[in-house]
Design a protein around this motif. Sequence first.
Motif, mmCIF file in Angstrom:
data_model
loop_
_atom_site.group_PDB
_atom_site.id
_atom_site.type_symbol
_atom_site.label_atom_id
_atom_site.label_comp_id
_atom_site.label_asym_id
_atom_site.label_seq_id
_atom_site.Cartn_x
_atom_site.Cartn_y
_atom_site.Cartn_z
ATOM 1 N N ALA A 143 36.001 -45.850 23.522
ATOM 2 C CA ALA A 143 35.284 -47.282 23.329
ATOM 3 C C ALA A 143 34.373 -47.650 24.574
ATOM 4 N N TYR A 144 34.518 -47.315 25.549
ATOM 5 C CA TYR A 144 33.424 -47.428 26.620
ATOM 6 C C TYR A 144 32.377 -46.580 26.458
ATOM 7 N N GLU A 145 32.472 -45.393 26.047
ATOM 8 C CA GLU A 145 31.298 -44.379 25.591
ATOM 9 C C GLU A 145 30.472 -45.056 24.371
ATOM 10 N N LYS A 146 31.035 -45.613 23.501
ATOM 11 C CA LYS A 146 30.414 -46.295 22.395
ATOM 12 C C LYS A 146 29.989 -47.359 22.470
ATOM 13 N N GLN A 147 30.898 -48.451 23.201
ATOM 14 C CA GLN A 147 30.505 -49.932 23.268
ATOM 15 C C GLN A 147 30.733 -50.503 24.862
ATOM 16 N N ALA A 148 29.720 -50.007 25.723
ATOM 17 C CA ALA A 148 30.245 -50.386 26.927
ATOM 18 C C ALA A 148 30.096 -51.666 27.414
ATOM 19 N N HIS A 149 29.266 -52.467 26.351
ATOM 20 C CA HIS A 149 29.149 -53.958 26.544
ATOM 21 C C HIS A 149 30.523 -54.824 26.374
ATOM 22 N N TYR A 150 31.554 -54.135 26.005
ATOM 23 C CA TYR A 150 32.794 -54.627 25.813
ATOM 24 C C TYR A 150 33.720 -54.790 27.025
ATOM 25 N N PHE A 151 32.757 -53.997 28.169
ATOM 26 C CA PHE A 151 33.545 -53.736 29.661
ATOM 27 C C PHE A 151 32.936 -54.652 30.782
ATOM 28 N N HIS A 152 32.143 -55.648 30.576
ATOM 29 C CA HIS A 152 31.513 -56.374 31.463
ATOM 30 C C HIS A 152 32.486 -57.212 32.453
ATOM 31 N N GLU A 153 32.046 -57.584 33.422
ATOM 32 C CA GLU A 153 32.806 -58.327 34.539
ATOM 33 C C GLU A 153 32.541 -59.956 33.925
ATOM 34 N N ILE A 154 33.585 -60.775 34.206
ATOM 35 C CA ILE A 154 33.499 -62.109 34.133
ATOM 36 C C ILE A 154 32.344 -62.503 35.074
ATOM 37 N N PRO A 155 31.276 -63.228 34.859
ATOM 38 C CA PRO A 155 30.057 -63.396 35.625
ATOM 39 C C PRO A 155 30.576 -63.924 36.974
ATOM 40 N N LYS A 156 29.918 -63.228 38.111
ATOM 41 C CA LYS A 156 30.027 -63.569 39.342
ATOM 42 C C LYS A 156 31.490 -63.015 39.871
ATOM 43 N N ALA A 157 32.424 -62.302 39.050
ATOM 44 C CA ALA A 157 33.618 -62.050 39.481
ATOM 45 C C ALA A 157 33.548 -60.892 40.632
ATOM 46 N N GLY A 158 32.897 -59.954 40.659
ATOM 47 C CA GLY A 158 32.891 -58.955 41.529
ATOM 48 C C GLY A 158 32.082 -59.629 42.996
ATOM 49 N N ARG A 159 31.147 -60.482 43.013
ATOM 50 C CA ARG A 159 30.802 -61.080 43.884
ATOM 51 C C ARG A 159 31.936 -61.923 44.686
ATOM 52 N N ILE A 160 32.427 -62.561 44.014
ATOM 53 C CA ILE A 160 33.450 -63.570 44.531
ATOM 54 C C ILE A 160 34.860 -62.766 45.236
ATOM 55 N N ILE A 161 35.023 -61.474 44.590
ATOM 56 C CA ILE A 161 36.259 -60.910 45.274
ATOM 57 C C ILE A 161 35.611 -60.360 46.565
ATOM 58 N N SER B 212 33.305 -61.622 48.408
ATOM 59 C CA SER B 212 33.261 -62.726 49.462
ATOM 60 C C SER B 212 34.576 -62.961 49.987
ATOM 61 N N LEU B 213 35.550 -63.241 49.147
ATOM 62 C CA LEU B 213 36.890 -63.762 49.699
ATOM 63 C C LEU B 213 37.521 -62.665 50.593
ATOM 64 N N VAL B 214 37.453 -61.115 50.211
ATOM 65 C CA VAL B 214 37.862 -60.295 51.041
ATOM 66 C C VAL B 214 37.493 -60.137 52.506
ATOM 67 N N ARG B 215 36.356 -60.981 52.666
ATOM 68 C CA ARG B 215 35.741 -60.838 54.418
ATOM 69 C C ARG B 215 36.077 -62.328 54.778
ATOM 70 N N ASN B 216 36.949 -63.249 54.132
ATOM 71 C CA ASN B 216 37.412 -64.476 54.693
ATOM 72 C C ASN B 216 38.685 -63.944 55.590
ATOM 73 N N GLU B 217 38.791 -64.281 56.865
ATOM 74 C CA GLU B 217 39.759 -64.131 57.640
ATOM 75 C C GLU B 217 41.001 -64.745 57.411
ATOM 76 N N ASP B 218 40.911 -65.969 56.686
ATOM 77 C CA ASP B 218 42.026 -66.577 56.532
ATOM 78 C C ASP B 218 42.704 -66.558 55.399
ATOM 79 N N LEU B 219 42.113 -65.553 54.555
ATOM 80 C CA LEU B 219 42.405 -65.196 53.079
ATOM 81 C C LEU B 219 42.976 -63.910 52.743
ATOM 82 N N ARG B 220 43.809 -63.718 51.993
ATOM 83 C CA ARG B 220 44.281 -62.444 51.752
ATOM 84 C C ARG B 220 44.114 -62.317 50.110
#
Length: 227
Positions: free
Chosen positions: A83-101, A103-111
């Motif tokens: 499906a990814y080979e034919k319809q890659a648009h079905y495999f996008h991130e939720i907007p800004k999800a990658g960016r928030i992950i 950001s959060l992993v760099r916060n020393e108070d969070l795991r």
Amino acid sequence: MKYIIFDIDGTLTNTTEIDDLCYTQAIAETFGFSDFNTNYGHYENTTDSGILNQLSLERRNRPCTVTEIENFIDCFLHLLERAYEKQAHYFHEIPKAGRIISSLVRNEDLRIGLATGGWKQSALFKLQCAGIDIEGCSAASFAQDAFARRDIIGHTISKMNKRHNTTPDLADIIYVGDGNWDYQATLQLGIKFIGIDNKKLAHLQDITKISDYDELEQHIGLLTLTS
């Protein structure tokens, strides 16, 4: 220290539709089942393993064997890859999800952890397709770890506790998800919930919801400070 644990489909990756289509096809191809309920939110456990187990018990009066599960995962992953080979648009991130992950992993108070009702192989494939880097996450649990979502989340919490040699208060653990089954699991565990604002959670009026990941860090602070 606070834990933020994320679901994947519909929460980090916009893959729920294609996941359901490939999952349904894999059931038919692997087990030969037909005319089964494809509204997967109505199963006792809305997880890949829980649904298969319930269908197998209902149709064959026995659980799936290890070999059957392995064959199913192979088929399912193959269908997703095709499906990814034919319809890659079905495999996008939720907007800004990658960016928030990131950001959060760099916060020393969070795991940061992951807990999904999907198989490990398919979950990692969808995250890769969506371009979401989870390298900094402390722990992850998948459908292989339990039938019930609450137990999958609990498995991640236990792994994080062991890795960091700590046991945070339940009020300092937040699960981010997109379905009512996610919310119900957090109630059973006694942890906090933040929902992705969508139609699946529209009937829940008294929970914290976000429509944009830019809102998440603010809500994390509010939930933990008022607990």
